[in-house]
Design a protein around this motif. Structure first.
Motif, mmCIF file in Angstrom:
data_model
loop_
_atom_site.group_PDB
_atom_site.id
_atom_site.type_symbol
_atom_site.label_atom_id
_atom_site.label_comp_id
_atom_site.label_asym_id
_atom_site.label_seq_id
_atom_site.Cartn_x
_atom_site.Cartn_y
_atom_site.Cartn_z
ATOM 1 N N SER A 159 0.826 -1.207 0.000
ATOM 2 C CA SER A 159 0.000 0.000 0.000
ATOM 3 C C SER A 159 0.861 1.258 0.000
ATOM 4 C CB SER A 159 -0.907 0.004 1.234
ATOM 5 O OG SER A 159 -1.609 1.213 1.319
ATOM 6 N N SER A 160 0.395 2.269 -0.729
ATOM 7 C CA SER A 160 1.102 3.550 -0.706
ATOM 8 C C SER A 160 0.558 4.475 0.380
ATOM 9 C CB SER A 160 1.001 4.236 -2.068
ATOM 10 O OG SER A 160 -0.363 4.482 -2.374
ATOM 11 N N ALA A 161 -0.576 4.105 0.976
ATOM 12 C CA ALA A 161 -1.180 4.906 2.045
ATOM 13 C C ALA A 161 -0.488 4.596 3.377
ATOM 14 C CB ALA A 161 -2.666 4.591 2.160
ATOM 15 N N PRO A 162 -0.444 5.560 4.299
ATOM 16 C CA PRO A 162 0.111 5.292 5.631
ATOM 17 C C PRO A 162 -0.668 4.187 6.337
ATOM 18 C CG PRO A 162 -0.143 7.650 5.294
ATOM 19 C CD PRO A 162 -0.828 6.966 4.145
ATOM 20 N N VAL A 163 0.050 3.350 7.085
ATOM 21 C CA VAL A 163 -0.553 2.217 7.782
ATOM 22 C C VAL A 163 -0.575 2.519 9.273
ATOM 23 C CG1 VAL A 163 -0.305 -0.229 8.315
ATOM 24 C CG2 VAL A 163 0.299 0.618 6.037
ATOM 25 N N ARG A 164 -1.770 2.446 9.878
ATOM 26 C CA ARG A 164 -1.897 2.698 11.311
ATOM 27 C C ARG A 164 -1.376 1.487 12.069
ATOM 28 N NH1 ARG A 164 -4.433 1.323 15.445
ATOM 29 N NH2 ARG A 164 -5.089 2.674 17.112
ATOM 30 N N VAL A 165 -0.554 1.735 13.103
ATOM 31 C CA VAL A 165 0.024 0.661 13.906
ATOM 32 C C VAL A 165 -0.038 1.030 15.386
ATOM 33 C CG1 VAL A 165 1.579 -0.216 12.105
ATOM 34 C CG2 VAL A 165 2.356 1.619 13.621
ATOM 35 N N ASP A 166 -0.022 0.012 16.226
ATOM 36 C CA ASP A 166 0.088 0.192 17.669
ATOM 37 C C ASP A 166 1.549 0.036 18.043
ATOM 38 O OD1 ASP A 166 -2.670 0.543 18.114
ATOM 39 O OD2 ASP A 166 -2.984 -1.621 18.092
ATOM 40 N N LEU A 167 2.037 0.906 18.910
ATOM 41 C CA LEU A 167 3.451 0.924 19.280
ATOM 42 C C LEU A 167 3.620 0.779 20.791
ATOM 43 C CD1 LEU A 167 4.377 4.012 17.111
ATOM 44 C CD2 LEU A 167 4.875 1.628 16.563
ATOM 45 N N THR A 168 4.722 0.161 21.182
ATOM 46 C CA THR A 168 5.092 0.038 22.583
ATOM 47 C C THR A 168 6.468 0.647 22.764
ATOM 48 O OG1 THR A 168 3.864 -2.024 22.752
ATOM 49 C CG2 THR A 168 5.449 -1.585 24.485
ATOM 50 N N PHE A 169 6.634 1.454 23.800
ATOM 51 C CA PHE A 169 7.941 2.017 24.141
ATOM 52 C C PHE A 169 8.674 1.021 25.034
ATOM 53 C CE2 PHE A 169 5.261 5.734 23.430
ATOM 54 C CZ PHE A 169 6.071 6.547 22.654
ATOM 55 N N GLU A 170 9.963 0.839 24.798
ATOM 56 C CA GLU A 170 10.770 -0.042 25.644
ATOM 57 C C GLU A 170 12.152 0.564 25.837
ATOM 58 O OE1 GLU A 170 10.899 -4.069 24.305
ATOM 59 O OE2 GLU A 170 8.724 -4.273 24.328
ATOM 60 N N THR A 171 12.731 0.298 27.019
ATOM 61 C CA THR A 171 14.095 0.759 27.275
ATOM 62 C C THR A 171 15.030 -0.398 27.539
ATOM 63 O OG1 THR A 171 13.673 1.027 29.625
ATOM 64 C CG2 THR A 171 13.401 2.977 28.245
ATOM 65 N N GLU A 172 14.541 -1.426 28.212
ATOM 66 C CA GLU A 172 15.364 -2.589 28.562
ATOM 67 C C GLU A 172 16.684 -2.184 29.204
ATOM 68 O OE1 GLU A 172 14.116 -5.594 28.459
ATOM 69 O OE2 GLU A 172 12.312 -4.806 27.539
ATOM 70 N N GLY A 173 16.688 -1.097 29.932
ATOM 71 C CA GLY A 173 17.883 -0.651 30.634
ATOM 72 C C GLY A 173 18.929 -0.010 29.749
#
Length: 141
Positions: free
Chosen positions: A41-55
């Motif tokens: 697809s050339s359209a933007p794809v909506r996604v769910d994101l998670t922030f992580e640091t893992e130290g």
């Protein structure tokens, strides 16, 4: 004792949003996080994101079990403060994977209807991975 309980989810406050860093180095992760239809697809794809640091010293963004970007320096302190407030809960938000030139980039924040801004200076510091076929490195042209 609860060994197998799910961690809660806390929605991160990312304001108006931002472009994640390291897109050139993470093209494989961005493509792997999308389905075949979404990649085409050339359209933007909506996604769910998670922030992580893992130290680590950087805050990374994970989408569908793939690392897809880094939080740029201008937003890192805010996200780290939200980690402290969230405790054991996962810090999550939404975003969009969009095409930018020959590759893809990640917008973090509320969906955008118009164009996407350029990434902030200094957000991309990693080099693009070397081209490979069957795990063998190809010479650069």
């Amino acid at each position: 004792m609860r060994m197998f309980t799910r961690r809660g989810r806390v929605t991160a406050d990312v304001g108006d949003g931002f472009v994640a860093g390291e897109a050139a180095a993470l093209q494989i992760g961005l493509a792997a996080a999308l389905t075949g239809v979404e990649r085409g697809s050339s359209a933007p794809v909506r996604v769910d994101l998670t922030f992580e640091t893992e130290g680590g010293e950087h805050v990374v963004l994970v989408c569908r079990n793939h690392t897809v970007g880094f939080v740029p320096p201008s937003h890192e302190a805010s996200v780290r403060a939200q980690f402290a407030t969230a405790g054991r809960a996962r810090l999550v938000t939404t975003g969009q994977v969009y095409r930018d030139g020959d590759g893809r980039r990640l917008w973090v924040g509320p969906p955008r209807a118009g164009g996407f801004p350029q990434p902030e200076p200094g957000a991309d510091t990693l080099a693009a991975p070397q081209r490979r076929i069957f795990g063998l490195a190809l010479p650069d042209d």
